[in-house]
Scaffold this motif. Structure first.
Motif, PDB file in Angstrom:
ATOM      1  N   GLY A  91       0.813  -1.212   0.000  1.00 25.52           N
ATOM      2  CA  GLY A  91       0.000   0.000   0.000  1.00 25.52           C
ATOM      3  C   GLY A  91       0.839   1.251   0.000  1.00 25.52           C
ATOM      4  N   LEU A  92       0.179   2.374  -0.205  1.00 24.65           N
ATOM      5  CA  LEU A  92       0.883   3.649  -0.246  1.00 24.65           C
ATOM      6  C   LEU A  92       1.457   4.045   1.106  1.00 24.65           C
ATOM      7  CD1 LEU A  92      -1.340   5.807  -2.633  1.00 24.65           C
ATOM      8  CD2 LEU A  92       0.548   4.258  -3.178  1.00 24.65           C
ATOM      9  N   ALA A  93       1.000   3.407   2.172  1.00 18.41           N
ATOM     10  CA  ALA A  93       1.575   3.664   3.494  1.00 18.41           C
ATOM     11  C   ALA A  93       2.604   2.606   3.862  1.00 18.41           C
ATOM     12  CB  ALA A  93       0.483   3.733   4.556  1.00 18.41           C
ATOM     13  N   GLY A  94       3.171   1.959   2.828  1.00 21.61           N
ATOM     14  CA  GLY A  94       4.222   0.975   3.028  1.00 21.61           C
ATOM     15  C   GLY A  94       5.500   1.400   2.326  1.00 21.61           C
ATOM     16  N   GLY A  95       6.298   0.415   1.936  1.00 23.68           N
ATOM     17  CA  GLY A  95       7.574   0.704   1.284  1.00 23.68           C
ATOM     18  C   GLY A  95       7.806  -0.238   0.125  1.00 23.68           C
ATOM     19  N   GLY A  96       8.923  -0.065  -0.560  1.00 23.44           N
ATOM     20  CA  GLY A  96       9.209  -0.942  -1.685  1.00 23.44           C
ATOM     21  C   GLY A  96      10.516  -0.602  -2.377  1.00 23.44           C
ATOM     22  N   PHE A  97      10.855  -1.441  -3.354  1.00 26.35           N
ATOM     23  CA  PHE A  97      12.013  -1.246  -4.221  1.00 26.35           C
ATOM     24  C   PHE A  97      11.570  -1.401  -5.667  1.00 26.35           C
ATOM     25  CE2 PHE A  97      13.820  -2.772  -0.248  1.00 26.35           C
ATOM     26  CZ  PHE A  97      14.925  -1.951  -0.072  1.00 26.35           C
ATOM     27  N   TYR A 111      15.255   2.375  -7.431  1.00 28.44           N
ATOM     28  CA  TYR A 111      14.535   3.371  -6.633  1.00 28.44           C
ATOM     29  C   TYR A 111      14.189   2.719  -5.293  1.00 28.44           C
ATOM     30  CZ  TYR A 111      14.326   6.103 -10.883  1.00 28.44           C
ATOM     31  OH  TYR A 111      14.680   6.828 -12.001  1.00 28.44           O
ATOM     32  N   ASP A 112      14.733   3.300  -4.234  1.00 31.43           N
ATOM     33  CA  ASP A 112      14.643   2.729  -2.889  1.00 31.43           C
ATOM     34  C   ASP A 112      13.613   3.522  -2.085  1.00 31.43           C
ATOM     35  OD1 ASP A 112      14.985   2.051  -0.208  1.00 31.43           O
ATOM     36  OD2 ASP A 112      17.179   2.085  -0.285  1.00 31.43           O
ATOM     37  N   GLY A 113      12.463   2.883  -1.829  1.00 36.98           N
ATOM     38  CA  GLY A 113      11.427   3.494  -1.010  1.00 36.98           C
ATOM     39  C   GLY A 113      11.214   2.728   0.280  1.00 36.98           C
ATOM     40  N   ARG A 114      12.287   2.162   0.820  1.00 37.03           N
ATOM     41  CA  ARG A 114      12.192   1.427   2.075  1.00 37.03           C
ATOM     42  C   ARG A 114      11.907   2.390   3.215  1.00 37.03           C
ATOM     43  NH1 ARG A 114      10.670  -3.180   4.470  1.00 37.03           N
ATOM     44  NH2 ARG A 114      12.246  -4.175   5.778  1.00 37.03           N
ATOM     45  N   GLU A 115      11.072   1.969   4.162  1.00 38.76           N
ATOM     46  CA  GLU A 115      10.740   2.815   5.312  1.00 38.76           C
ATOM     47  C   GLU A 115      11.962   3.058   6.192  1.00 38.76           C
ATOM     48  OE1 GLU A 115       7.096   0.208   4.448  1.00 38.76           O
ATOM     49  OE2 GLU A 115       9.285   0.034   4.415  1.00 38.76           O
ATOM     50  N   THR A 116      11.899   4.124   6.971  1.00 37.85           N
ATOM     51  CA  THR A 116      12.964   4.436   7.925  1.00 37.85           C
ATOM     52  C   THR A 116      12.407   4.483   9.334  1.00 37.85           C
ATOM     53  OG1 THR A 116      12.625   6.811   7.611  1.00 37.85           O
ATOM     54  CG2 THR A 116      14.321   5.753   6.263  1.00 37.85           C
ATOM     55  N   ALA A 117      13.259   4.173  10.291  1.00 39.21           N
ATOM     56  CA  ALA A 117      12.877   4.264  11.695  1.00 39.21           C
ATOM     57  C   ALA A 117      12.791   5.730  12.117  1.00 39.21           C
ATOM     58  CB  ALA A 117      13.886   3.534  12.569  1.00 39.21           C
ATOM     59  N   PRO A 118      11.830   6.085  12.969  1.00 37.94           N
ATOM     60  CA  PRO A 118      11.742   7.474  13.454  1.00 37.94           C
ATOM     61  C   PRO A 118      12.997   7.907  14.190  1.00 37.94           C
ATOM     62  CG  PRO A 118       9.758   6.211  14.013  1.00 37.94           C
ATOM     63  CD  PRO A 118      10.774   5.222  13.512  1.00 37.94           C
ATOM     64  N   ALA A 119      13.163   9.207  14.295  1.00 38.72           N
ATOM     65  CA  ALA A 119      14.349   9.760  14.966  1.00 38.72           C
ATOM     66  C   ALA A 119      14.424   9.359  16.433  1.00 38.72           C
ATOM     67  CB  ALA A 119      14.357  11.285  14.840  1.00 38.72           C
ATOM     68  N   ALA A 427       6.672  -4.373  -3.409  1.00 37.75           N
ATOM     69  CA  ALA A 427       6.176  -3.411  -2.417  1.00 37.75           C
ATOM     70  C   ALA A 427       5.532  -4.173  -1.270  1.00 37.75           C
ATOM     71  CB  ALA A 427       5.174  -2.454  -3.052  1.00 37.75           C
ATOM     72  N   SER A 428       5.501  -3.554  -0.092  1.00 36.24           N
ATOM     73  CA  SER A 428       5.099  -4.309   1.093  1.00 36.24           C
ATOM     74  C   SER A 428       4.567  -3.410   2.200  1.00 36.24           C
ATOM     75  CB  SER A 428       6.301  -5.091   1.623  1.00 36.24           C
ATOM     76  OG  SER A 428       5.977  -5.839   2.771  1.00 36.24           O
ATOM     77  N   MET A 477      12.857  -8.169   0.113  1.00 36.13           N
ATOM     78  CA  MET A 477      12.377  -7.819  -1.224  1.00 36.13           C
ATOM     79  C   MET A 477      13.538  -7.818  -2.212  1.00 36.13           C
ATOM     80  SD  MET A 477       9.464  -4.891  -0.545  1.00 36.13           S
ATOM     81  CE  MET A 477      10.330  -3.944   0.708  1.00 36.13           C
ATOM     82  N   SER A 478      13.361  -8.546  -3.313  1.00 37.79           N
ATOM     83  CA  SER A 478      14.458  -8.743  -4.265  1.00 37.79           C
ATOM     84  C   SER A 478      13.989  -8.657  -5.711  1.00 37.79           C
ATOM     85  CB  SER A 478      15.119 -10.109  -4.016  1.00 37.79           C
ATOM     86  OG  SER A 478      15.654 -10.208  -2.729  1.00 37.79           O
ATOM     87  N   PRO A 479      13.412  -7.530  -6.132  1.00 41.03           N
ATOM     88  CA  PRO A 479      13.058  -7.412  -7.548  1.00 41.03           C
ATOM     89  C   PRO A 479      14.309  -7.567  -8.405  1.00 41.03           C
ATOM     90  CG  PRO A 479      13.080  -5.249  -6.498  1.00 41.03           C
ATOM     91  CD  PRO A 479      13.207  -6.268  -5.404  1.00 41.03           C
TER      92      PRO A 479
END
Length: 595
Positions: A91-97, A111-119, A427-428, A477-479
């Motif tokens: 989903g759009l509130a997830g991440g992906g490659f 293109y790396d759209g993996r999520e990041t941990a909060p500060a 995506a995930s 994830m391994s596209p």
């Protein structure tokens, strides 16, 4: 906006000529216990193709191509629809490659759209006061598990580079489905039935938006085939159609932060975390295999393990002519997986935070040495991580034994457009329905549970994939995109499946490149995941002879009913036509467009 996309659609139909009927594989798939050598009809086309795990997504992707859109344009529309109709997976509130192959330059961009941990994320945030794990389900169903979503930023960045249609035209079909309703598919319905008990039904257990979305007033799952609208999601898409940056600012970001901050087990995500997120471009990792070049994303992706499997297979005795029907070939493949997984589990993490010996892991000299353990028909007795550091320029870094729990909740799709450009994207939201918390009609990810719950192993050594502020959790994830000897596009593949993604993806590479199968035949092969001391194999697709052969070779074989891949594959034949492979284990459809 609908006028724009309608005009583009007409233009696309005029340019494309006759459109072939899409090939649909039913969710039940082919007959159980089919032989690996069975001939499976493959869909062959001249140019454009879309393969996804959902009919709505495949159709919208093909329509975008017919309207003159690029592979990236199609990917944006596909993911917008999947976020609605397949919320258990991505989903759009997830991440992906995303991997993108440019047919003019023969270059691949990651293109790396993996999520990041909060500060404010803490290394021990998944531990209780006694220093023990709070448990996977408690972590998943919480605000602690949600990282800053990356998919929207990824799609925006890829569109800036390779989009042909105006931003916003991609969302019309998803908006229509959200407002008019989409039918609850058999797969979605089964997940609601099986996993609905984990969705909070009362506020004491957490936000109840998902429960109200999936269950009726009597507490029963909404009926199979019934229509489900999502007006909140339609509103989110209309905002994003005007400005994708709005996802990380304003009311969408505010709602995400509020949901993450709710009890129990509130997370630390802030508006500053949202505003700071940026998707990244990378050069791909690549590994030569026979006459081909296999490419995928660098860490935090685990694609390096796919490349390692190929390198190990390059070093061992060649597969027999029996191909997929020879259990001894499968035994070689199994031990290559086991060695690659051992190294992946030990060393792979976000390389912006820890030193990852990527050069060493992919160095053929190292892989040749590792492959000395592989013997045809005789399982390796003890699997342990190797030492790739001597093949690196940097000094050795010691890491503790990994303690990451990698769970499946993902999708994969592939697209080839009329210009020969290619997208392979995974995506995930991490696990099924992500954190089960919703914002803006979207399911929020639980990707932070892809970190090790403990920062140190039993000896006190720091674990590479530990939680750190701003860090991307390790992903399976391994596209993958494969180029031929002339660096022209040959194959795109990938799968969902948690840590099994590596094995599922490698299976299609071996099936097509080594065993001479069509992409559909390769997808239909039994899934086998060899990790650690055991080998799981899909019992309904593996022959009795294959299972017996693996056991005879000394493998601890576990016959599994749950190897739930979602492979999507496209292969370019020598004459330029395309063949697709879609996973019968899901609801996938191949859509084709002749230009």
């Amino acid at each position: 906006m609908r006028t724009i996309i309608g005009l583009l659609f007409v233009i696309g139909l005029t340019a494309c000529g006759v459109v072939k009927t899409p090939l649909s594989v039913p969710p039940g798939g082919v007959d159980a216990k089919q032989t690996q050598a069975e001939q499976v009809p493959a869909q062959v086309i001249s140019q454009g193709m879309v393969v996804t795990a959902n009919p709505h997504a495949s159709k919208v992707g093909a329509d975008i191509l017919r309207a003159g859109g690029s592979a990236v344009d199609a990917a944006i529309a596909i993911e917008a629809v999947l976020s609605l109709v397949e919320p258990q997976s991505s989903g759009l509130a997830g991440g992906g490659f995303m991997l993108y192959f440019d047919n003019k330059t023969n270059q691949i961009t990651v293109y790396d759209g993996r999520e990041t941990a909060p500060a404010n994320a803490k290394a021990d945030m998944f531990l209780n006061q006694d220093g023990e794990s709070i448990g996977y389900l408690n972590a998943k169903h919480s605000g602690l598990s949600t990282g800053v979503p990356g998919v929207v930023s990824l799609l925006q960045l890829a569109h800036e580079d390779h989009g042909k249609l105006p931003w916003g035209a991609h969302f019309e079909r998803a908006i229509q489905l959200a407002e008019e309703g989409f039918e609850i598919s058999p797969r979605l319905h089964s997940f609601i039935q099986r996993f609905g008990k984990y969705i909070p039904a009362k506020l004491a257990d957490g936000p109840v938006d998902a429960y109200q979305y999936f269950f009726d007033a009597n507490g029963e799952p909404r009926a199979l085939g019934s229509k489900r609208t999502n007006l909140a999601y339609a509103k989110t898409l209309r905002i994003l159609a005007q400005d994708p940056a709005a996802f990380y600012h304003g009311e969408i970001a505010q709602e995400i932060v509020e949901q993450v901050g709710l009890l129990p087990r509130a997370g630390s995500l802030t508006l500053a975390d949202m505003a700071a997120y940026k998707a990244q471009r990378h050069q791909p990792l690549c590994k030569r295999y026979q006459s081909k070049r296999l490419c995928g994303p660098p860490p935090s992706s685990s694609w390096v393990a796919v490349g390692m499997i190929a390198g190990l297979l390059e070093s061992v005795p060649a597969f027999s002519v029996g191909g997929a029907d020879d259990s001894l070939n499968w035994s070689i493949f199994a031990d290559a997986q086991r060695l690659a997984y051992a190294d992946r589990d030990q060393y792979v993490a976000d390389e912006q935070f820890v030193e990852v010996p990527l050069s060493g892991l992919l160095d053929q000299r190292y892989l040749d040495k590792r492959a000395e353990q592989i013997q045809r028909g005789q399982a390796i007795q003890v699997i342990a991580p190797g030492d790739p550091w001597p093949y690196e320029e940097q000094a050795k870094v010691a890491y503790g034994l990994d303690a990451t729990n990698d769970v499946a909740g993902t999708t994969h799709f592939v697209v080839v457009d009329g210009d020969g450009n290619v997208v392979s994207m995974t995506a995930s939201v991490e696990s099924i329905f992500g954190s089960t918390r919703m914002a803006g009609g979207m399911f929020l990810n639980n990707q932070l549970t892809d970190f090790s719950f403990t920062p140190r192993d039993e000896s006190g050594q720091l674990i590479a994939n530990r939680v750190e502020p701003g860090k991307r959790p390790r992903s399976s994830m391994s596209p993958t995109i494969v180029l031929d000897a002339n660096d022209e596009f040959y194959m795109a593949t990938g799968s969902p499946g948690g840590n099994s993604i590596i094995a599922y993806t490698a299976k299609t590479l071996v099936g097509v490149i080594d065993w001479g199968l069509s992409p559909q035949q390769a997808v239909n092969l039994p899934n086998m995941v060899a990790r650690g001391d055991s080998v799981r194999i899909e019992k309904d697709r593996a022959t009795d002879e294959l299972i017996a052969g693996l056991r005879k070779a000394g493998f601890e074989v576990k016959e599994s009913a749950g190897e739930n891949s979602g492979l999507s594959v496209i292969v370019r034949q020598a004459d330029g036509r395309l063949q697709g492979g879609v996973d019968p284990r899901r609801e996938g459809v191949i859509e084709v467009v002749d230009y």
